[in-house]
Design a protein around this motif. Structure first.
Motif, mmCIF file in Angstrom:
data_model
loop_
_atom_site.group_PDB
_atom_site.id
_atom_site.type_symbol
_atom_site.label_atom_id
_atom_site.label_comp_id
_atom_site.label_asym_id
_atom_site.label_seq_id
_atom_site.Cartn_x
_atom_site.Cartn_y
_atom_site.Cartn_z
ATOM 1 N N SER A 77 4.322 46.809 -34.020
ATOM 2 C CA SER A 77 3.734 46.096 -35.098
ATOM 3 C C SER A 77 4.291 46.283 -36.276
ATOM 4 O O SER A 77 3.944 45.390 -37.100
ATOM 5 C CB SER A 77 2.370 46.498 -35.140
ATOM 6 O OG SER A 77 2.130 47.845 -35.680
ATOM 7 N N GLY A 78 5.154 47.121 -36.623
ATOM 8 C CA GLY A 78 5.748 47.684 -37.759
ATOM 9 C C GLY A 78 4.965 48.167 -38.650
ATOM 10 O O GLY A 78 5.715 48.651 -39.783
ATOM 11 N N GLN A 79 3.724 48.820 -38.323
ATOM 12 C CA GLN A 79 3.185 49.663 -39.093
ATOM 13 C C GLN A 79 3.010 50.859 -38.578
ATOM 14 O O GLN A 79 2.028 51.286 -38.004
ATOM 15 C CB GLN A 79 1.750 49.053 -39.423
ATOM 16 C CG GLN A 79 1.889 47.915 -40.194
ATOM 17 C CD GLN A 79 0.379 47.361 -40.370
ATOM 18 O OE1 GLN A 79 -0.684 48.145 -40.045
ATOM 19 N NE2 GLN A 79 0.161 46.152 -40.877
ATOM 20 N N GLY A 80 4.176 51.452 -38.556
ATOM 21 C CA GLY A 80 4.521 52.347 -37.539
ATOM 22 C C GLY A 80 4.095 53.925 -37.880
ATOM 23 O O GLY A 80 3.748 54.372 -38.643
ATOM 24 N N SER A 81 4.701 54.632 -36.753
ATOM 25 C CA SER A 81 4.409 55.956 -36.716
ATOM 26 C C SER A 81 6.035 56.577 -36.736
ATOM 27 O O SER A 81 6.233 57.424 -35.777
ATOM 28 C CB SER A 81 3.657 56.316 -35.278
ATOM 29 O OG SER A 81 4.529 55.759 -34.277
ATOM 30 N N TYR A 82 6.807 56.209 -37.592
ATOM 31 C CA TYR A 82 7.913 56.579 -37.516
ATOM 32 C C TYR A 82 7.795 58.002 -38.311
ATOM 33 O O TYR A 82 7.430 58.170 -39.601
ATOM 34 C CB TYR A 82 8.978 55.780 -38.311
ATOM 35 C CG TYR A 82 10.426 56.239 -38.579
ATOM 36 C CD1 TYR A 82 11.258 56.505 -37.756
ATOM 37 C CD2 TYR A 82 10.798 56.880 -39.931
ATOM 38 C CE1 TYR A 82 12.516 56.762 -37.962
ATOM 39 C CE2 TYR A 82 11.868 57.428 -40.216
ATOM 40 C CZ TYR A 82 12.870 57.400 -39.013
ATOM 41 O OH TYR A 82 14.049 57.833 -39.351
ATOM 42 N N ALA A 83 8.525 59.070 -37.748
ATOM 43 C CA ALA A 83 8.680 60.209 -38.557
ATOM 44 C C ALA A 83 10.129 60.490 -38.723
ATOM 45 O O ALA A 83 11.061 60.679 -37.641
ATOM 46 C CB ALA A 83 7.942 61.314 -37.778
ATOM 47 N N PRO A 84 10.765 60.900 -39.653
ATOM 48 C CA PRO A 84 11.999 61.290 -39.816
ATOM 49 C C PRO A 84 12.531 62.377 -39.002
ATOM 50 O O PRO A 84 11.367 63.415 -38.800
ATOM 51 C CB PRO A 84 12.229 61.051 -41.424
ATOM 52 C CG PRO A 84 11.076 61.578 -41.933
ATOM 53 C CD PRO A 84 9.920 60.803 -41.086
ATOM 54 N N PRO A 85 13.645 62.533 -38.632
ATOM 55 C CA PRO A 85 13.823 63.993 -38.090
ATOM 56 C C PRO A 85 13.818 65.159 -38.933
ATOM 57 O O PRO A 85 13.735 65.217 -40.209
ATOM 58 C CB PRO A 85 15.408 63.893 -37.645
ATOM 59 C CG PRO A 85 16.155 62.329 -38.181
ATOM 60 C CD PRO A 85 14.832 61.837 -38.985
ATOM 61 N N THR A 86 13.433 66.135 -38.348
ATOM 62 C CA THR A 86 12.846 67.535 -38.955
ATOM 63 C C THR A 86 14.024 68.388 -38.913
ATOM 64 O O THR A 86 14.795 68.370 -38.118
ATOM 65 C CB THR A 86 11.728 68.061 -38.399
ATOM 66 O OG1 THR A 86 11.915 68.565 -37.008
ATOM 67 C CG2 THR A 86 10.428 67.321 -38.484
ATOM 68 N N GLY A 87 14.272 69.243 -39.936
ATOM 69 C CA GLY A 87 15.376 70.184 -39.802
ATOM 70 C C GLY A 87 16.771 69.560 -40.478
ATOM 71 O O GLY A 87 17.629 70.186 -40.516
ATOM 72 N N VAL A 88 16.929 68.188 -41.017
ATOM 73 C CA VAL A 88 17.943 67.765 -41.276
ATOM 74 C C VAL A 88 18.050 67.587 -42.971
ATOM 75 O O VAL A 88 16.897 66.982 -43.315
ATOM 76 C CB VAL A 88 18.213 66.347 -40.753
ATOM 77 C CG1 VAL A 88 19.425 65.715 -41.103
ATOM 78 C CG2 VAL A 88 18.295 66.672 -39.043
ATOM 79 N N HIS A 89 18.838 68.098 -43.672
ATOM 80 C CA HIS A 89 18.884 67.762 -45.049
ATOM 81 C C HIS A 89 20.108 67.060 -45.480
ATOM 82 O O HIS A 89 21.112 67.224 -44.755
ATOM 83 C CB HIS A 89 19.214 69.287 -45.468
ATOM 84 C CG HIS A 89 17.955 70.496 -45.281
ATOM 85 N ND1 HIS A 89 16.702 70.248 -45.687
ATOM 86 C CD2 HIS A 89 18.035 71.427 -44.647
ATOM 87 C CE1 HIS A 89 15.952 70.911 -45.260
ATOM 88 N NE2 HIS A 89 16.661 71.758 -44.554
ATOM 89 N N ALA A 90 19.829 66.235 -46.360
ATOM 90 C CA ALA A 90 21.064 65.194 -46.855
ATOM 91 C C ALA A 90 21.881 66.049 -47.726
ATOM 92 O O ALA A 90 21.633 67.092 -48.540
ATOM 93 C CB ALA A 90 20.402 64.009 -47.505
#
Length: 90
Positions: A77-90
């Protein structure tokens, strides 16, 4: 208050009604055709998925229901449940 024809003849009114009916009918036929096309495509996809599962031998989903396909991590639906990866630092 009475209805006034505003200078239109009965012939023009009939032509306008026929044109409107044709337009509504045409759009309805397009919608119904699209519904059945999508239904056929869904069935073809289901058959491909079943064939793929049969060729793979069922894999780890041997006991899973065929009616519930695996879901991806993305929301449809595009209104999602996206969760960015954890423990990754830019």
């Amino acid at each position: 208050m009475t209805y006034r024809s505003r200078g239109r003849s009965i012939f023009e009114v009939i032509v306008a009604v026929c044109f409107t009916g044709f337009l509504v009918g045409f759009i309805t036929v397009l919608c119904i055709g699209n519904y059945f096309r999508a239904k056929r495509a869904q069935e073809r996809q289901r058959q491909r998925r079943l064939a793929k599962l049969a060729n793979r031998g069922g894999g780890s989903r041997a006991g899973a229901s065929v009616e519930s396909p695996p879901r991806s991590g993305y929301s449809e639906s595009g209104q999602g449940s996206y969760a960015p990866p954890t423990g990754v630092h830019a």
